[in-house]
Design a protein around this motif. Structure first.
Motif, mmCIF file in Angstrom:
data_model
loop_
_atom_site.group_PDB
_atom_site.id
_atom_site.type_symbol
_atom_site.label_atom_id
_atom_site.label_comp_id
_atom_site.label_asym_id
_atom_site.label_seq_id
_atom_site.Cartn_x
_atom_site.Cartn_y
_atom_site.Cartn_z
ATOM 1 N N THR A 32 0.844 -1.190 0.000
ATOM 2 C CA THR A 32 0.000 0.000 0.000
ATOM 3 C C THR A 32 0.880 1.242 0.000
ATOM 4 O O THR A 32 1.528 1.544 1.006
ATOM 5 C CB THR A 32 -0.915 0.023 1.239
ATOM 6 N N VAL A 51 -15.325 6.044 4.034
ATOM 7 C CA VAL A 51 -15.472 5.266 2.809
ATOM 8 C C VAL A 51 -15.910 3.840 3.128
ATOM 9 O O VAL A 51 -16.758 3.275 2.447
ATOM 10 C CB VAL A 51 -14.156 5.259 2.006
ATOM 11 N N ASP A 71 -2.950 6.850 2.809
ATOM 12 C CA ASP A 71 -2.791 6.003 1.631
ATOM 13 C C ASP A 71 -2.740 6.896 0.396
ATOM 14 O O ASP A 71 -3.589 7.778 0.216
ATOM 15 C CB ASP A 71 -3.963 5.028 1.506
ATOM 16 N N LEU A 73 -3.305 6.181 -2.736
ATOM 17 C CA LEU A 73 -4.353 5.950 -3.730
ATOM 18 C C LEU A 73 -5.722 6.407 -3.238
ATOM 19 O O LEU A 73 -6.556 6.832 -4.031
ATOM 20 C CB LEU A 73 -4.396 4.466 -4.110
ATOM 21 N N GLY A 74 -5.977 6.302 -1.946
ATOM 22 C CA GLY A 74 -7.202 6.825 -1.365
ATOM 23 C C GLY A 74 -8.472 6.070 -1.686
ATOM 24 O O GLY A 74 -9.566 6.523 -1.346
ATOM 25 N N LYS A 75 -8.378 4.904 -2.294
ATOM 26 C CA LYS A 75 -9.591 4.197 -2.703
ATOM 27 C C LYS A 75 -10.374 3.638 -1.520
ATOM 28 O O LYS A 75 -11.581 3.411 -1.620
ATOM 29 C CB LYS A 75 -9.249 3.073 -3.677
ATOM 30 N N ASP A 76 -9.706 3.421 -0.384
ATOM 31 C CA ASP A 76 -10.374 2.893 0.804
ATOM 32 C C ASP A 76 -10.487 3.933 1.911
ATOM 33 O O ASP A 76 -10.698 3.591 3.077
ATOM 34 C CB ASP A 76 -9.618 1.671 1.335
ATOM 35 N N GLU A 117 -9.448 3.968 9.450
ATOM 36 C CA GLU A 117 -9.505 4.864 8.292
ATOM 37 C C GLU A 117 -9.698 6.326 8.698
ATOM 38 O O GLU A 117 -9.159 7.248 8.073
ATOM 39 C CB GLU A 117 -10.670 4.420 7.396
#
Length: 221
Positions: A32, A51, A71, A73-76, A117
């Motif tokens: 990650t 999220v 993170d 990418l930030g997708k989670d 998160e």
């Protein structure tokens, strides 16, 4: 290597500094990417939406500047993980822990509560001492609950605090002054649901530099 926290109290360091540090693990075979950011008051969100859960909240309009290691990418979600704010308060969130089904049956996790998160973004910009961090996080826990079990560390110029919670009402605060402590991922194996339980932690007590086992009382509040 599993998440492992190192805590150093003010009287345990050479120059009187307080220190908190932690390794961050990830799933086997998964990397990650992270980034280091300085979040200014203007960049801090005034409304926060998780999220991974339905948790959302309006945030105060007077945040401090702080650093974050989210993170990339930030997708989670954000997953800020660790930082220091402009009041010289540091926060590490989190070290994953777990507990047993008997305790969770008495006080279950909350599906739409907050989690790792969210924690750094919700807490670090709004505290000026380590103790305020423990109290603010505790208020979130009592009000909204959490969907996972975690350990969180706070440090300021004067003290190092470790907050451990596994469900909505159980909170432990360990104050450290003349102690160096290494704390790996924790597993609660207690078979009874009672008003007070004990947790064994390996701790180095200065100046003897010998490992001792400390019994920390865990009390329902």
């Amino acid at each position: 290597m599993a998440c492992t926290t190192i805590l150093v109290g003010k009287k345990a360091s050479y120059d009187g500094s307080t220190m908190i540090a932690r390794t961050e693990d990830s799933q086997s075979g998964v990397f990650t990417p992270k980034e280091f950011l300085v979040i200014t008051p203007e960049d801090q969100p005034r409304h926060y939406q998780s999220v991974l859960s339905k948790f959302s909240i309006d945030l105060p309009d007077s945040p401090l500047r702080y650093t974050s290691v989210p993170d990339a990418l930030g997708k989670d979600g954000i997953w800020g993980e660790a930082g220091i704010n402009s009041a010289n308060v540091a926060m590490s969130a989190t070290e994953t822990i777990t507990t047993n089904a008997r305790v969770l049956g008495a006080d279950p996790l909350v599906k739409d509560g907050f989690g790792e998160e969210d924690m750094l973004t919700l807490v670090l910009p709004y505290i000026e001492t380590a103790r305020e961090g423990v109290l603010r996080l505790g208020e979130f826990l009592e009000t909204y609950g959490t969907y996972e079990s975690n350990g969180i560390s706070f440090s300021d110029l004067f003290q190092t605090l470790k907050k451990v919670f596994g469900w909505k009402q159980l909170v432990v605060t360990i104050g450290l002054q003349d102690v160096f402590q290494t704390m790996p991922m924790l597993l609660f194996q207690t078979n009874l649901v009672s008003s007070t339980m004990s947790l064994k932690i390996q701790t180095t007590i200065l100046p003897h530099q010998t490992l001792e086992t400390s019994l920390i009382n865990i009390t329902w509040i």
